[in-house]
Design a protein around this motif. Structure first.
Motif, short mmCIF file in Angstrom:
data_model
loop_
_atom_site.label_atom_id
_atom_site.label_comp_id
_atom_site.label_asym_id
_atom_site.label_seq_id
_atom_site.Cartn_x
_atom_site.Cartn_y
_atom_site.Cartn_z
N THR A 24 0.83 -1.21 0.00
CA THR A 24 0.00 0.00 0.00
C THR A 24 0.86 1.26 0.00
OG1 THR A 24 -1.79 -1.14 1.18
CG2 THR A 24 -1.80 1.25 1.26
N ASN A 28 1.02 3.87 -3.38
CA ASN A 28 0.38 5.17 -3.17
C ASN A 28 1.39 6.31 -3.04
OD1 ASN A 28 -2.79 4.93 -2.63
ND2 ASN A 28 -1.79 3.07 -1.88
N ASN A 269 -9.43 1.78 2.21
CA ASN A 269 -10.33 2.59 1.41
C ASN A 269 -11.70 1.91 1.43
OD1 ASN A 269 -11.66 4.21 -0.37
ND2 ASN A 269 -10.34 3.79 -2.13
N GLU A 271 -14.46 2.55 0.26
CA GLU A 271 -15.21 2.48 -1.00
C GLU A 271 -14.84 1.24 -1.82
OE1 GLU A 271 -17.80 4.38 -1.94
OE2 GLU A 271 -17.54 4.99 0.16
N ASP A 272 -13.62 0.72 -1.60
CA ASP A 272 -13.21 -0.50 -2.30
C ASP A 272 -14.04 -1.71 -1.86
OD1 ASP A 272 -11.29 0.94 -3.60
OD2 ASP A 272 -9.62 0.25 -2.35
N SER A 453 -9.02 5.44 7.76
CA SER A 453 -9.01 5.83 6.35
C SER A 453 -7.63 5.64 5.74
CB SER A 453 -9.43 7.30 6.24
OG SER A 453 -8.94 7.89 5.08
N LYS A 454 -7.58 5.00 4.60
CA LYS A 454 -6.31 4.84 3.89
C LYS A 454 -5.76 6.19 3.46
CE LYS A 454 -5.73 3.19 -0.40
NZ LYS A 454 -5.66 2.23 -1.52
N LYS A 455 -6.63 7.10 3.07
CA LYS A 455 -6.20 8.43 2.64
C LYS A 455 -5.44 9.14 3.76
CE LYS A 455 -8.01 12.76 0.72
NZ LYS A 455 -9.24 13.50 0.31
#
Length: 475
Positions: A24, A28, A269, A271-272, A453-455
């Protein structure tokens, strides 16, 4: 920026956990160049990567702890160590305060040509002999010599292997990786960052206590040796990152300065994991219980199987999917297969390595039975999918499922380690209560979105890399 990530026993040879975390980071941060310094147990793993390396990985340097058979084999050489060097080596073997500056200086230079030759030298022999006379006169000298030699050999193999130059060294554990991060800082005067997922020394201590190959009177020696390596990393690192509060407290207890430690939790994430394949096509008549896990001893697959044998009696149409690679410890995998057969429990399905996203939303309950963990990514992935968990009370599992920074409620049930009856009861409880499953799943998803959160995770590491390298230029 050129960053050297030092990984021991993980990336890129095994999947999941720390390896997924490393991948990851790499994928990223395309603006940075990465070198992977990979420490593996056995040379037969050379080049057998489980991950597609992204384009910003310019090089993988591999070193293996069994890679010494081809070196020269000369006994009795005299390296003419100074008194300070002798004292430093003795401190590594028989002290709680090793002189790491002298050790790194001594072994990173050209004077000591190889790990094997040094450990067959007169210098090493004399130091072990001196330690035996002082503290272990009741133990046969040959036992002590070969034990200390096998203890130090992997470390010296790592130190003597070329360490690429980089702008920053980032080890993802203490142990050998932590010492090499310290070596990078020593040799090149570049910053050293360490991220500790689980507490490496505690994990090694548990292994040694249980190990058959370490004789009783040597166990304390081995355990202290691993603690000594952690001390090297804690003392040398400019920044130490942990994933949750409990681990930070243990690091402080082990001697890491509180001023160095920061918490950056894992991230996904969410949303994934939204609107993934659904439906019960893989089990139209009953419930699906799943585990996203490598089939290795530390994940305690046998407790899962024993618990499912009880679940199956109560819920005969249920199925149990163990989703993950089975080739990392093939002997243990065969033992798990045999256990299921001996218990005469049907519908235990080892899928092997799969795309988890194709399976996870078809599960009704997810299970984690590990003996040791840090902050498991699979827990966050399952929560992001809206699935409730039954997990053992290890690492940060309780904090994730119960909530450390919120009052959202429970996202699952926590049970004691190796207690398959209690695990079975928890699984049955969730399987029989649709509303509880849905409620816990919804809480888990909300918690993953808000706090994991990954972000945010990536942004914090990007800033950390920048700040650490900038500090060198400004200094």
């Amino acid at each position: 920026m050129k960053i050297c990530i030092i990984a021991e026993g993980s990336y890129p040879y095994v999947t999941g956990g720390v390896s997924s975390w490393v991948q990851t980071i790499l994928t990223n941060m395309s603006e940075h160049e990465f070198i992977i310094y990979a420490i593996g147990a056995e040379k037969k793993s050379k080049g057998k990567f489980k991950y597609q390396l992204p384009p910003n990985v310019s090089h993988v340097e591999e070193v293996f702890l069994d890679d010494f058979t081809e070196e020269e084999d000369k006994w009795g050489r005299d390296y003419k160590l100074t008194e300070k060097e002798k004292k430093a080596l003795k401190s590594l073997l028989d002290s709680r305060k090793p002189d790491w500056d002298t050790l790194l200086s001594m072994f990173s230079g050209e004077r000591i040509d190889s790990a094997v030759n040094f450990l067959k030298s007169k210098d090493f022999f004399d130091i072990v002999h001196e330690i035996c006379l002082e503290k272990y006169d009741q133990i046969p000298f040959t036992d002590m010599f070969w034990s200390m030699r096998s203890m130090v050999l992997p470390l010296l193999i790592c130190i003597k292997h070329p360490l690429p130059e980089a702008d920053l060294y980032h080890s993802v554990s203490t142990g050998y990786a932590g010492v090499l991060g310290s070596l990078g800082k020593y040799m090149y005067q570049k910053p050293f960052l360490m991220t500790e997922h689980g507490i490496y020394t505690r994990e090694r201590e548990e292994e040694i206590i249980k190990a058959q190959w370490v004789k009783g009177y040597f166990k304390d020696l081995w355990i202290q040796y691993f603690y000594n390596m952690s001390t090297c990393a804690y003392d040398t690192a400019d920044k130490v990152i942990t994933l949750f509060q409990k681990n930070m407290e243990i690091q402080e207890e082990l001697g890491c300065s509180p001023s160095k430690i920061s918490i950056i939790p894992n991230g996904v994430n969410s949303e994934d994991y939204h609107q993934l394949p659904t439906g019960n096509a893989i089990n139209q008549n009953g419930l699906n219980i799943g585990a996203i896990v490598r089939v290795v001893q530390i994940k305690d697959i046998k407790t899962m199987i024993q618990s499912f044998a009880i679940v199956k009696q109560e819920l005969p149409s249920s199925k149990f999917f163990i989703m993950g690679p089975t080739d990392e410890d093939e002997e243990y995998y065969e033992e798990c297969i045999q256990l299921a057969e001996n218990l005469q429990v049907e519908d235990v399905i080892f899928t092997g390595e799969v795309n988890v996203r194709e399976y996870i939303n078809r599960m009704d309950v997810l299970v984690l039975s590990s003996i040791s963990e840090g902050q498991p990514l699979v827990l966050l992935e399952g929560m992001a999918s809206g699935k409730p968990f039954v997990a053992t009370d290890v690492g940060n599992c309780r904090g994730i499922l119960m909530g450390e920074r919120d009052d959202l409620g429970q996202a699952g049930i926590v049970v004691p380690v190796m207690q398959y009856v209690e695990m079975a009861r928890a699984i049955i409880q969730l399987c029989k209560d649709d509303q509880k499953r849905q409620s816990m799943g919804a809480i888990g998803r909300e918690r993953a979105i808000l706090f994991y959160s990954k972000k945010s995770f990536i942004a914090q590491y990007k800033q950390l890399y920048k700040d650490m390298v900038d500090s060198i230029w400004q200094g």
